[in-house]
Scaffold this motif. Sequence first.
Motif, mmCIF file in Angstrom:
data_model
loop_
_atom_site.group_PDB
_atom_site.id
_atom_site.type_symbol
_atom_site.label_atom_id
_atom_site.label_comp_id
_atom_site.label_asym_id
_atom_site.label_seq_id
_atom_site.Cartn_x
_atom_site.Cartn_y
_atom_site.Cartn_z
ATOM 1 N N ASP A 284 18.653 7.034 25.848
ATOM 2 C CA ASP A 284 19.700 8.111 26.209
ATOM 3 C C ASP A 284 19.540 8.726 27.624
ATOM 4 O O ASP A 284 20.382 9.202 28.275
ATOM 5 C CB ASP A 284 19.246 9.269 24.926
ATOM 6 N N ILE B 119 21.034 17.189 26.887
ATOM 7 C CA ILE B 119 21.858 16.083 26.407
ATOM 8 C C ILE B 119 22.597 16.475 25.296
ATOM 9 O O ILE B 119 22.147 17.351 24.512
ATOM 10 C CB ILE B 119 20.639 14.974 26.144
ATOM 11 N N ASP B 120 23.698 16.177 25.250
ATOM 12 C CA ASP B 120 24.521 16.428 24.193
ATOM 13 C C ASP B 120 24.130 15.497 22.879
ATOM 14 O O ASP B 120 23.849 14.532 22.796
ATOM 15 C CB ASP B 120 26.040 16.011 24.275
ATOM 16 N N HIS C 10 26.230 11.158 40.918
ATOM 17 C CA HIS C 10 25.837 11.355 39.600
ATOM 18 C C HIS C 10 24.456 11.166 39.305
ATOM 19 O O HIS C 10 24.060 11.399 38.249
ATOM 20 C CB HIS C 10 26.614 10.795 38.668
ATOM 21 N N ASP D 273 21.621 0.894 28.807
ATOM 22 C CA ASP D 273 22.386 1.138 27.451
ATOM 23 C C ASP D 273 21.406 1.046 26.299
ATOM 24 O O ASP D 273 21.942 1.286 25.284
ATOM 25 C CB ASP D 273 23.148 -0.166 27.188
ATOM 26 N N ASP E 130 19.791 8.489 35.627
ATOM 27 C CA ASP E 130 20.177 10.114 35.515
ATOM 28 C C ASP E 130 19.367 10.894 36.512
ATOM 29 O O ASP E 130 19.795 11.786 37.068
ATOM 30 C CB ASP E 130 19.758 10.344 33.984
ATOM 31 N N SER F 181 27.034 13.069 21.521
ATOM 32 C CA SER F 181 27.413 11.955 22.476
ATOM 33 C C SER F 181 26.334 11.192 22.930
ATOM 34 O O SER F 181 26.437 10.203 23.712
ATOM 35 C CB SER F 181 28.420 12.611 23.203
ATOM 36 N N ARG F 182 25.088 11.882 23.175
ATOM 37 C CA ARG F 182 24.027 11.510 24.150
ATOM 38 C C ARG F 182 24.256 11.260 25.419
ATOM 39 O O ARG F 182 23.786 10.801 26.245
ATOM 40 C CB ARG F 182 23.570 10.274 23.403
ATOM 41 N N LYS F 183 25.204 12.219 25.914
ATOM 42 C CA LYS F 183 25.574 12.325 27.459
ATOM 43 C C LYS F 183 24.996 13.603 28.047
ATOM 44 O O LYS F 183 24.852 14.555 27.223
ATOM 45 C CB LYS F 183 26.948 12.324 27.552
ATOM 46 N N THR G 96 22.686 20.654 21.802
ATOM 47 C CA THR G 96 22.194 19.890 22.783
ATOM 48 C C THR G 96 20.765 19.913 22.775
ATOM 49 O O THR G 96 19.897 20.573 22.028
ATOM 50 C CB THR G 96 22.279 20.870 24.202
#
Length: 509
Positions: free
Chosen positions: A211, A274-275, A254, A208, A235, A278-280, A46
């Motif tokens: 991140d 942030i992962d 969210h 898009d 976010d 995956s950038r999630k 992360t």
Amino acid sequence: MNIQCTWTSIRCLRLGILLLFVLGLFGCAALSESEQVSKNEQRDETISLKILHLNDIHASIGDFAYIATYIETERKKNDYFLHLNAGDLFSGDPVVDLQQGTPIIELLNKLELNAVTMGNHDFDYGQEHTAAAKDLSNFPWLSANTIVVDKTTPIQQPKPYVIFELEELTVGVLGLTQSPPSTAPASIEGLEFLDLKETIEKYSFLRDEVDVFIGLTHVGIQADRMIAKQYNLFDVIIGGHSHTVIENPETINHTAIAQAGANGLYIGDITIDIDRKSRKIVNIDGRLQSVEELQERDEEIQAMVEQYIDEMATTLQKVIGNTKTGLTRVGRNERDVPLGNFWTDAMRHMTGSDIALTNNGGIRNSIEPGEITSGDIYTVEPFQNDSVEFKMTGQAIKNVIEFSFKRGNQIDLQTSGLHYTIFTNDKGQYVDSLLEVDGKAIDLDETYHVITNSYLASGGDGYHFEGEVILPAAGNLANALIIYAEQIMKEKGSIDYEDEGRILIRRAE
């Protein structure tokens, strides 16, 4: 023999149990180490982004040395770091305001601010000073919904957004400003302020491309909640304008929503995990740091603040106009007075409201005939009150007027746009009132825009302004008085007022 064998068996059994216990301990230790390795691996997987944020500082620089130390400490501790501000840097402290914001810009340059959204009060000094403040800044001013339609205006087109490239991480920040902003109309001439929804949809493509996508807004908590509810886009929304103290970010659809009160009393502190693959976003934590609780200060910043304050000893003598009549408050408990008339006219000038009301208790001194200085303004209005605009029915306004007189059987509210007559009995007690706007009796069922000071709006002296708040922070009163004084000087060359019969007391028949 059998007895010996039995004791031997017992001893063997005990040894076996002990051995199993020891092995169990080693097994637990090994498991613990394994879990620790797993946690370390998880941390490696992360990226943590630290964001410190403030909003609605309103020129409050007294504690900047403590704020600076906290920000610098967190910057050094975190590989991924941003310092953001959600607008309204100006209007609230004469040390800053009478230098058109220069001190706070220089301080924020030292604090390495990464970006600010334009707030409504960031236009208060007038277009030339807003433009000069932007030019002095080492950080971008953002506002995606502010469009310069008149190219002759001193204000240049602000950036709609900025994308920060932080090694492995890209962070997009979109700025949104109150539409239209609550400030003097002259300060936003040649500018157009687009609808929030239209603007958000226009820039939704940024989602898009980054991140982490942050909305840096100066639109108020209710609008922030609306944005989060209707758009699964940001976010985090870091907001301002409503001066809301959000201890921990609230989540809607969210989207985390954060705001840090006002006047530099709090620093918002957000951590986004942030992962890496995956950038999630896997987690968002946030809190408010009380500045009052901070113990360490940056001595260089403190020296700058003290210098600005020392310089104001002279600056407060700046002449902003003159008056032949003087602006007295004497007689304010019986009628309208010159200072009350000037004061409330300045409030209406600030927003174009139908009616302005201010309480006698907030008018702390008179201004003698002769020159008027900035110091005079801050003497008659020392509280640094903001103002609030309501939409109220005629009946609700009449209720306020009734309450104001009944408090002490005397006039308590000075007014602009509204003429009112109090009818009393032979004991001087309230019987009824007649309210007029534009020479006509007020329509009790009609709605009017009413501006008052934040003290009364928040229930000070027991007042209750029943209606819809349409501008929770319409402008600093002292600043409004200065701006209006300068306007009158340009138009008439002297700031002269009399009591005009705006307020009368009559015996009921």
